[in-house]
Design a protein around this motif. Structure first.
Motif, short mmCIF file in Angstrom:
data_model
loop_
_atom_site.label_atom_id
_atom_site.label_comp_id
_atom_site.label_asym_id
_atom_site.label_seq_id
_atom_site.Cartn_x
_atom_site.Cartn_y
_atom_site.Cartn_z
N GLU A 59 64.38 16.02 -11.18
CA GLU A 59 65.06 15.01 -11.98
C GLU A 59 64.90 15.33 -13.45
O GLU A 59 63.79 15.49 -13.95
N GLY A 60 66.00 15.46 -14.13
CA GLY A 60 65.98 15.69 -15.57
C GLY A 60 66.82 14.67 -16.31
O GLY A 60 66.63 14.45 -17.50
N ALA A 61 67.75 14.02 -15.60
CA ALA A 61 68.66 13.07 -16.25
C ALA A 61 67.91 11.90 -16.88
O ALA A 61 68.31 11.40 -17.93
N ASN A 62 66.84 11.47 -16.27
CA ASN A 62 66.10 10.32 -16.79
C ASN A 62 64.83 10.72 -17.55
O ASN A 62 64.03 9.87 -17.91
N CYS A 83 72.07 21.20 -17.09
CA CYS A 83 71.94 21.95 -15.84
C CYS A 83 73.09 21.68 -14.88
O CYS A 83 73.56 22.59 -14.20
N CYS A 100 68.32 20.88 -11.29
CA CYS A 100 67.98 19.76 -12.16
C CYS A 100 69.25 18.95 -12.35
O CYS A 100 70.35 19.50 -12.43
N ASP A 101 69.10 17.63 -12.46
CA ASP A 101 70.27 16.78 -12.60
C ASP A 101 70.55 16.36 -14.05
O ASP A 101 71.35 15.46 -14.29
N CYS A 102 69.93 17.04 -15.03
CA CYS A 102 70.25 16.71 -16.43
C CYS A 102 71.67 17.20 -16.73
O CYS A 102 72.23 18.03 -16.01
N SER A 103 72.26 16.70 -17.81
CA SER A 103 73.65 17.03 -18.11
C SER A 103 73.87 18.52 -18.34
O SER A 103 74.89 19.07 -17.90
#
Length: 128
Positions: free
Chosen positions: A103-106, A25, A20-23
């Motif tokens: 995708e987790g950042a958005n 993770c 996941c690309d959230c901050s």
């Protein structure tokens, strides 16, 4: 292809790895595998687990209090599943599973077109 190995504490077959690309993770370099809720059982050390929550407090992230390793989490959008850190699985080669990037950042707290299986908040200012 042979079925992925099962552990005593994790009785689900592993199908894929996800990132996941959230901050959160990205910082913990998480590589996870999804398992149904009833397929995960903490056999020992439950008292050593620390819980991290934020925002709506629906997602539950568990770390070892002793060593700091990120073990597993329950996503806010899939309350009937856990994501388990593949590097916590003994005698398991994560490279045997395909990798899917998510995708987790958005991802927002409120989705204008939420899927029915997402139990999260539906309107601005209302948390779950």
């Amino acid at each position: 292809m042979p079925l992925p190995r099962r552990d005593a504490w994790l009785t689900a077959e592993r199908v894929e790895r996800t990132t996941c690309d959230c901050s959160l993770c990205v910082k913990k370099n998480a590589v996870m595998t999804k398992v149904p809720e009833d397929a995960l059982e903490v056999l020992q050390g439950e008292d050593l687990l620390a819980l991290y929550e934020w925002n709506t407090h629906r997602a539950k992230h568990y770390f070892c209090r002793r060593c700091g390793i990120y073990v597993f989490h329950r996503k806010r959008a899939a309350l009937d599943h856990f994501r388990v850190n593949v590097f916590c699985l003994d005698d398991f080669d994560p490279e045997t599973l395909p990798l899917r990037e998510t995708e987790g950042a958005n991802m927002t707290v409120v989705d204008p077109k939420p899927r029915a299986e997402w139990p999260g908040p539906r309107t601005p200012g209302v948390s779950g």
